[in-house]
Every structure is written in structure tokens, then in C-alpha cells.
Design an enzyme around this catalytic site. Structure first.
Site, PDB file in Angstrom:
ATOM      1  CB  SER A  74      36.811  91.568  61.799  1.00  0.00           C
ATOM      2  OG  SER A  74      36.981  90.772  62.775  1.00  0.00           O
ATOM      3  CE1 TYR A  86      41.309  88.643  59.477  1.00  0.00           C
ATOM      4  CE2 TYR A  86      40.686  88.718  61.814  1.00  0.00           C
ATOM      5  CZ  TYR A  86      40.267  88.655  60.488  1.00  0.00           C
ATOM      6  OH  TYR A  86      38.988  88.236  59.900  1.00  0.00           O
TER       7      TYR A  86
HETATM    8  N1  LIG Z   1      35.170  83.787  60.138  1.00  0.00           N
HETATM    9  C1  LIG Z   1      35.354  84.999  60.736  1.00  0.00           C
HETATM   10  O1  LIG Z   1      35.218  84.793  62.252  1.00  0.00           O
HETATM   11  C2  LIG Z   1      35.320  86.390  60.392  1.00  0.00           C
HETATM   12  C3  LIG Z   1      34.602  87.227  61.192  1.00  0.00           C
HETATM   13  C4  LIG Z   1      34.700  88.579  60.841  1.00  0.00           C
HETATM   14  C5  LIG Z   1      35.115  88.846  59.745  1.00  0.00           C
HETATM   15  N2  LIG Z   1      35.728  88.067  58.791  1.00  0.00           N
HETATM   16  C6  LIG Z   1      36.145  88.575  57.490  1.00  0.00           C
HETATM   17  O2  LIG Z   1      34.962  87.915  56.552  1.00  0.00           O
HETATM   18  C7  LIG Z   1      35.861  87.602  55.214  1.00  0.00           C
HETATM   19  C8  LIG Z   1      35.679  86.063  55.039  1.00  0.00           C
HETATM   20  O3  LIG Z   1      35.981  85.306  55.902  1.00  0.00           O
HETATM   21  P1  LIG Z   1      35.714  83.706  55.934  1.00  0.00           P
HETATM   22  O4  LIG Z   1      35.501  83.596  57.263  1.00  0.00           O
HETATM   23  O5  LIG Z   1      34.474  83.413  54.890  1.00  0.00           O
HETATM   24  O6  LIG Z   1      36.932  83.121  55.418  1.00  0.00           O
HETATM   25  P2  LIG Z   1      37.435  81.864  54.388  1.00  0.00           P
HETATM   26  O7  LIG Z   1      36.341  80.891  54.559  1.00  0.00           O
HETATM   27  O8  LIG Z   1      38.697  81.537  54.511  1.00  0.00           O
HETATM   28  O9  LIG Z   1      37.234  82.362  52.900  1.00  0.00           O
HETATM   29  C9  LIG Z   1      38.123  83.580  52.513  1.00  0.00           C
HETATM   30  C10 LIG Z   1      38.055  84.120  51.181  1.00  0.00           C
HETATM   31  O10 LIG Z   1      38.872  85.095  50.734  1.00  0.00           O
HETATM   32  C11 LIG Z   1      39.470  84.529  49.523  1.00  0.00           C
HETATM   33  N3  LIG Z   1      40.785  84.717  49.379  1.00  0.00           N
HETATM   34  C12 LIG Z   1      41.928  84.816  50.393  1.00  0.00           C
HETATM   35  N4  LIG Z   1      43.158  85.229  49.691  1.00  0.00           N
HETATM   36  C13 LIG Z   1      42.819  85.778  48.465  1.00  0.00           C
HETATM   37  C14 LIG Z   1      43.707  86.128  47.462  1.00  0.00           C
HETATM   38  N5  LIG Z   1      44.940  86.328  47.665  1.00  0.00           N
HETATM   39  N6  LIG Z   1      42.948  86.348  46.388  1.00  0.00           N
HETATM   40  C15 LIG Z   1      41.716  86.325  46.147  1.00  0.00           C
HETATM   41  N7  LIG Z   1      40.766  85.691  47.078  1.00  0.00           N
HETATM   42  C16 LIG Z   1      41.412  85.493  48.489  1.00  0.00           C
HETATM   43  C17 LIG Z   1      39.393  83.071  49.495  1.00  0.00           C
HETATM   44  O11 LIG Z   1      39.312  82.483  48.346  1.00  0.00           O
HETATM   45  P3  LIG Z   1      40.495  81.549  47.566  1.00  0.00           P
HETATM   46  O12 LIG Z   1      41.219  80.891  48.712  1.00  0.00           O
HETATM   47  O13 LIG Z   1      39.622  80.641  46.634  1.00  0.00           O
HETATM   48  O14 LIG Z   1      41.270  82.550  46.623  1.00  0.00           O
HETATM   49  C18 LIG Z   1      37.969  82.869  50.208  1.00  0.00           C
HETATM   50  O15 LIG Z   1      37.020  82.639  49.194  1.00  0.00           O
HETATM   51  C19 LIG Z   1      37.402  87.715  55.612  1.00  0.00           C
HETATM   52  O16 LIG Z   1      37.690  89.173  55.047  1.00  0.00           O
HETATM   53  C20 LIG Z   1      37.284  87.854  57.024  1.00  0.00           C
HETATM   54  O17 LIG Z   1      38.321  88.566  57.592  1.00  0.00           O
HETATM   55  C21 LIG Z   1      35.726  86.521  59.119  1.00  0.00           C
END
Ligand SMILES: NC(=O)c1ccc[n+]([C@@H]2O[C@H](COP(=O)([O-])OP(=O)(O)OC[C@H]3O[C@@H](n4cnc5c(N)ncnc54)[C@H](OP(=O)(O)O)[C@@H]3O)[C@@H](O)[C@H]2O)c1
Length: 235
Positions: free
Chosen positions: A135, A148
Site C-alpha cells: 500500500s 495497518y
Molecule cells: N482499498 C484500499 O484503499 C487499498 C489500498 C492499498 C492496498 N490495499 C490492500 O489491498 C488488499 C485488498 O484490499 P481490498 O480493498 O480489496 O479489501 P476488501 O475488499 O476488504 O477485501 C479483503 C480481502 O481479504 C480477505 N481476508 C481478510 N482477512 C482474511 C483472513 N483472515 N483469511 C483469509 N482471507 C482474508 C477477505 O476475504 P474474506 O473476508 O472472505 O475472508 C477479502 O477477500 C489488502 O491487502 C489491502 O491492504 C487496499
């Protein structure tokens, strides 16, 4: 059409589901993992329409045994997208140890275990590619994002070591560091931001994954810093 197999963590929604769809478009056979089986099934239905095979393997990334089993069941893979992660947000002086540990457990320990199992898997075959989703918070500091942010800095540190350890085994390792992406997660991280259409979209991150996968074998790109082109630049 490419017939490689990719394992995507956090594939049930958000960025992970967009990456799954993009890789299906590119002809990858997929292993999709997360905890939410019905959501994974919906993503899978969208991917199989591109004529690829999709396997769903539910796993909780807080469990070492579930992660080991996930990679055993997946068989040989050519690509891991280490995407799963979550955040809890608040000022440091009000932050509980329990919340701190919960974040590190998934975002650092879970990502480390997936990286470890993928390196073993790929070393046993002809190499591969690992893409860690860090990130902008893995590079810069933001208020209320200490736990985070520390986890995403750690993932970038893990990536830098894995780049060197993979090099001589034909395993390319990369990190993508996106700014705020229009998913559910960003709503809790930045409740002040309301214009989702102006943000980076999950599909933009998926395009960056596809770009890394398209690199010729003689070069690599260690880290992609994905930013909004317009102001404010970091979000
Ligand atoms: N959104 C942003 O602004 C942003 C920016 C930079 C980086 N990121 C990174 O991008 C990645 C995806 O983020 P997103 O925004 O798509 O978030 P999201 O929509 O909340 O999705 C998160 C994913 O992680 C899975 N997950 C969470 N805890 C887990 C666990 N204990 N075991 C297995 N799977 C787990 C969830 O699946 P289940 O709940 O079904 O298990 C879900 O598929 C993350 O690493 C986040 O830090 C996000």
C-alpha cells in the site's frame, strides 16, 4: 491464451476479485481463496465465463495449517497474488494490543506464510512469480493507520528479501503499493473521502498485476507505486 495457474488470496471481493477476473481474461487457470465461500462462488462464476478452470479453496489466513493445506491442494502454481489483508484504524494512544496483533496476524504473518509456501512450491518446479499487495501506507505515514501501516511496511520489507532469494530460482517477486482504492476497506480507513469515482479502481490494480505478468524474462520491476494522476496525488 496463457494456461498458467494463479493462486489469489483475498479473492472474495474488492481488489482480489478484480484481479481474479483480469487473470481469467488473460487465460490463467485460477485457485481462489478467502473465508467467504458464497462470495468466492460468485467471483468464480464470473471467471469461468472466460473459459478457464477455477478452483475454490476456502482458508483462514490466520491458520498456518490451513495455509499449508491450501498450497498442497493447489498443486504447482506459476503465480501467487498475495492480496488478502484488512485494517483497523485509530490513534496510537487509543489502540489496543489485541487489534494490533489481529492486523499483523493476517497482513504480515499470513502473507509471510503464503510467500514461504509459494517459494517452496515454485522452487520445486520451474519458477514463477509472486505479487504482494502492499500500500501507499507501506511507504508513507497517515494518522490513525499505525498498525495497518506497520503491517504494509513489513510486507514491503518481506518483498525486498524475497526478490533477492527468488532471483536465482527463476522466481520474480514484486510489490504493488496502491493509494486509496474504491473498495469497502477504504470506507473505514478514510471516512472523510466520499467520491469513490475519483479514486483508483480495483480494476486499475488488476491492470498493474497483468502488466507485471507480461514482463519479459530478462527484466523485472520490483515495486509499482500506483497513484491517482490528479490531485490529491496520494489518494
Ligand atoms: N482499498 C484500499 O484503499 C487499498 C489500498 C492499498 C492496498 N490495499 C490492500 O489491498 C488488499 C485488498 O484490499 P481490498 O480493498 O480489496 O479489501 P476488501 O475488499 O476488504 O477485501 C479483503 C480481502 O481479504 C480477505 N481476508 C481478510 N482477512 C482474511 C483472513 N483472515 N483469511 C483469509 N482471507 C482474508 C477477505 O476475504 P474474506 O473476508 O472472505 O475472508 C477479502 O477477500 C489488502 O491487502 C489491502 O491492504 C487496499
Amino acid at each position: 491464451m496463457d494456461t498458467k495457474k494463479a493462486l489469489i488470496t483475498g479473492a472474495s471481493r474488492g481488489i482480489g476479485s478484480a484481479i481474479a477476473l483480469k487473470l481469467a481474461e488473460k487465460g490463467y487457470n485460477l485457485v481462489l481463496t478467502a473465508r467467504d465461500l458464497p462470495m468466492l462462488e460468485t467471483v468464480s462464476e464470473n471467471c469461468v465465463s472466460h473459459g478457464v478452470s477455477v478452483e475454490i479453496l476456502a482458508a483462514d489466513l490466520t491458520s498456518e495449517s490451513e495455509i499449508i493445506s491450501l498450497f498442497e491442494k493447489s498443486g504447482p502454481i506459476e503465480l501467487l497474488v498475495n492480496n488478502a489483508g484488512f485494517g483497523i484504524f485509530g490513534p496510537i494512544d487509543e489502540f489496543s494490543l489485541e487489534d494490533w496483533q489481529a492486523i499483523q496476524k493476517v497482513n504480515v504473518e499470513g502473507a509471510f506464510l503464503c510467500l514461504r509456501e509459494a517459494l517452496k512450491n515454485m522452487k520445486a518446479h520451474s519458477g514463477g512469480r509472486i505479487i504482494n499487495i502492499s500500500s501507499v501506507v507501506g511507504v508513507k505515514g497517515y494518522p490513525n493507520q499505525a498498525a495497518y501501516g506497520a503491517s504494509k511496511h513489513a510486507l514491503l520489507g518481506l518483498t525486498k528479501t524475497a526478490i533477492e532469494e527468488g532471483r536465482d530460482h527463476n522466481i520474480r517477486v514484486h510489490a504493488i503499493c496502491p493509494g486509496g482504492v474504491a473498495t469497502e476497506m477504504v470506507k473505514s480507513a478514510r471516512p472523510d473521502l466520499t467520491d469513490f469515482s475519483a479514486m483508483i479502481q480495483p480494476e486499475d490494480v488488476a491492470d498493474a498485476v497483468a502488466y507485471l505478468c507480461s514482463l519479459p524474462p530478462n527484466i523485472t520491476v520490483d515495486v509499482i507505486h500506483l497513484r491517482r494522476a490528479a490531485s490529491p496525488q496520494s489518494w
